[in-house]
Enzyme design. Structure first.
Site, PDB file in Angstrom:
ATOM      1  N   HIS A  22       0.827  -1.209   0.000  1.00 15.30           N
ATOM      2  CA  HIS A  22       0.000   0.000   0.000  1.00 15.30           C
ATOM      3  C   HIS A  22       0.867   1.268   0.000  1.00 15.30           C
ATOM      4  O   HIS A  22       0.498   2.265  -0.606  1.00 15.30           O
ATOM      5  CB  HIS A  22      -0.917   0.002   1.227  1.00 15.30           C
ATOM      6  CG  HIS A  22      -1.921  -1.104   1.230  1.00 15.30           C
ATOM      7  ND1 HIS A  22      -3.276  -0.879   1.095  1.00 15.30           N
ATOM      8  CD2 HIS A  22      -1.775  -2.445   1.340  1.00 15.30           C
ATOM      9  CE1 HIS A  22      -3.918  -2.037   1.129  1.00 15.30           C
ATOM     10  NE2 HIS A  22      -3.026  -3.007   1.284  1.00 15.30           N
ATOM     11  N   ASP A 129      -6.067   5.714   2.192  1.00 13.53           N
ATOM     12  CA  ASP A 129      -6.217   4.336   1.751  1.00 13.53           C
ATOM     13  C   ASP A 129      -7.638   3.871   2.073  1.00 13.53           C
ATOM     14  O   ASP A 129      -8.163   4.125   3.159  1.00 13.53           O
ATOM     15  CB  ASP A 129      -5.197   3.446   2.469  1.00 13.53           C
ATOM     16  CG  ASP A 129      -5.016   2.094   1.810  1.00 13.53           C
ATOM     17  OD1 ASP A 129      -5.997   1.329   1.750  1.00 13.53           O
ATOM     18  OD2 ASP A 129      -3.897   1.792   1.366  1.00 13.53           O
TER      19      ASP A 129
END
Length: 497
Positions: A22, A129
């Site tokens: 990520h 995110d």
């Protein structure tokens, strides 16, 4: 609107889920926006910040006048392992949700700190995110700041997530028999509504479905992600030509604007990234890279080397490792194999002495490597991969065919798309055997079938290059996203852009 004036006062706070897969694409996105004039505040967990300093160097995150790093606690106790060690994704999910109040307070203190009089503009947008809930809470309750969501997963995985409720309601999930891995249950093709998912087996859905518990907390976590994203702007690391079928189906699920800005590693390479300020050199690898392997690759023939790597979180048994080892050895092709120190569950990797003797001079092992440089090296002929999304985009951008052994999460749908839709790969069985590894390597590197896979991989590379070039779809979507942020900045904050 002139670009310099349009972006002059924009400030993006980028908050990735604190895991390698990520952090990497979020940092690439942050670099792209910085090259377009954004001020950036990039958040890492305290643990990952230390890992990055350990792997990249003590001054690697010093940033620049327009790009700073900040940290937040991940809520887990200090690690007593080596500092160059990622956290468990499952532990992180539990901790981040449990400690969300503390976390968004920490984020808040940093976000309201900048003072325009000191040259730091106020935050214009939070890019969070999609796996995280606490930035959304902070944006809603304290600073009334616009927020967009970024997903490091593939669009095909995200679309599959949106179908979990239907599969649960129809009784397809959860599995009724605990032996679902071996009794053929995974080969069932459910009646999936999105046209882009037709033909998928249960084994091709994200591995989160592999449970016999209807109240498995993972289902609730996935549902919260879908709900969080349903009416908000969302950024995908892909390009329109690659995922046009999935994106069409996603438009029925997501009512907010969708921005496709990938492959981000190619886009960030194609844009001027403030090299004078050192931003382009900032790395995102938590693990320390071994760059010596690039010299070895220089000595190999074009399209001859098998590159084998299973990402930053994949684990396996030592028996599985040995099957891969003998598959590589018996193929008789040179190989570069990444074996992380923690790749074996609960122990160190042990390879037979006979294997080491067999591959001496034609195979090298490293604990980590600069993957993008490896995949773009002309000697690489095939990538034996776990089918992580970042890795898949890197191999597509390099025109390299794949042999897929999907591990978990979004790896399964990505493997299906790679092998059955995009036509760039071969898939290994779940229970890997050396003979199949050897067979697939020889097919890709020696046979006519492999030439077709390579040709298709090069076609996708050409389309990825087009998407990230001037006036390409991803470049245009970055500009469209910047215009969106600028319009919010102007309307909501009363500032002149």
């Amino acid at each position: 609107m002139e670009e310099g004036k349009r972006n002059k006062k924009l400030h993006a706070a980028c908050i990735p889920f604190p895991a390698q897969g990520h952090i990497t694409p979020m940092l690439q996105l942050a670099k792209v926006l910085n090259s377009k004039g954004f001020y950036i505040t990039f958040f890492n967990s305290e643990h990952n910040h230390e890992c990055l300093l350990h792997s990249q160097g003590p001054n690697s995150l010093d940033g620049s006048p327009s790009f700073r790093f900040a940290t937040f606690p991940d809520g887990l106790p200090p690690s007593d392992t080596t500092p160059n060690q990622p956290r468990s994704a499952e532990s992180l999910v539990r901790s981040l949700e449990r400690n969300s109040a503390l976390l968004f307070q920490k984020i808040l203190l940093i976000l309201i700190e900048p003072k325009p009089s000191l040259g730091t503009p106020p935050v214009s947008i939070i890019i969070s995110d999609a796996f995280l809930s606490f930035p959304l809470n902070a944006a809603r309750e304290f600073i009334d700041c616009p927020i967009v969501l970024f997903t490091a997963s593939s669009p095909s995985c995200f679309l599959a997530y949106s179908q979990f409720d239907n599969l649960l309601d129809s009784g397809v999930l959860p599995f009724k028999d605990a032996d679902y891995m071996t009794n053929g249950s995974l080969d069932v093709k459910p009646d999936l509504e999105p046209s882009s998912m037709k033909g998928m087996r249960l084994r091709d859905l994200p591995s989160h479905v592999r449970t016999t518990e209807k109240d498995n907390p993972v289902f609730g976590f996935i549902k919260r992600i879908i709900t969080r994203c349903s009416d908000r702007p969302i950024i995908f690391n892909t390009f329109k030509a690659l995922d046009h079928e999935v994106l069409k189906d996603l438009s029925e699920v997501l009512i907010g604007p969708i921005y496709t800005v990938g492959p981000l590693q190619s886009l960030s390479n194609n844009l001027a990234l403030h090299e004078s300020e050192g931003i382009s050199d900032i790395g995102s690898n938590i693990l320390k890279e071994d760059s010596e392997c690039l010299r070895w690759l220089d000595s190999q023939n074009p399209n001859s080397v098998v590159y084998a790597s299973f990402g930053s979180t994949t684990t396996m048994t030592n028996e599985q490792l040995i099957e891969f080892a003998w598959g590589l050895a018996n193929s008789k092709h040179p190989f570069l194999w990444v074996i992380r120190p923690d790749i074996i569950i609960g122990q160190s990797a042990i390879l037979p002495v006979e294997f080491e003797m067999e591959v001496k001079g034609r195979g090298i092992l490293v604990s980590w490597c600069p993957q993008q440089k490896v995949l773009s090296h002309p000697s690489i002929g095939v990538y034996l991969t776990h089918s992580g999304w970042n890795s898949t985009l890197e191999t597509i951008s390099s025109g390299v065919p794949v042999i897929c052994w999907p591990y978990k999460g979004d790896h399964q749908p990505i493997s299906w798309w790679s092998c059955y839709k995009w036509g760039i790969g071969k898939e290994l069985d779940i229970f890997v055997k050396r003979d199949q590894v050897e067979k697939h390597i020889k097919e890709v590197l020696e046979e006519e079938k492999g030439k077709m896979l390579k040709l298709k991989a090069m076609e996708w590379k050409h389309l990825a290059d087009e998407a990230t070039s001037s006036n390409g779809s991803s470049r245009l979507d970055i500009d469209r996203f910047i215009d969106y942020v600028a319009s919010l900045h102007h309307v909501e904050n009363g500032l002149t852009i």
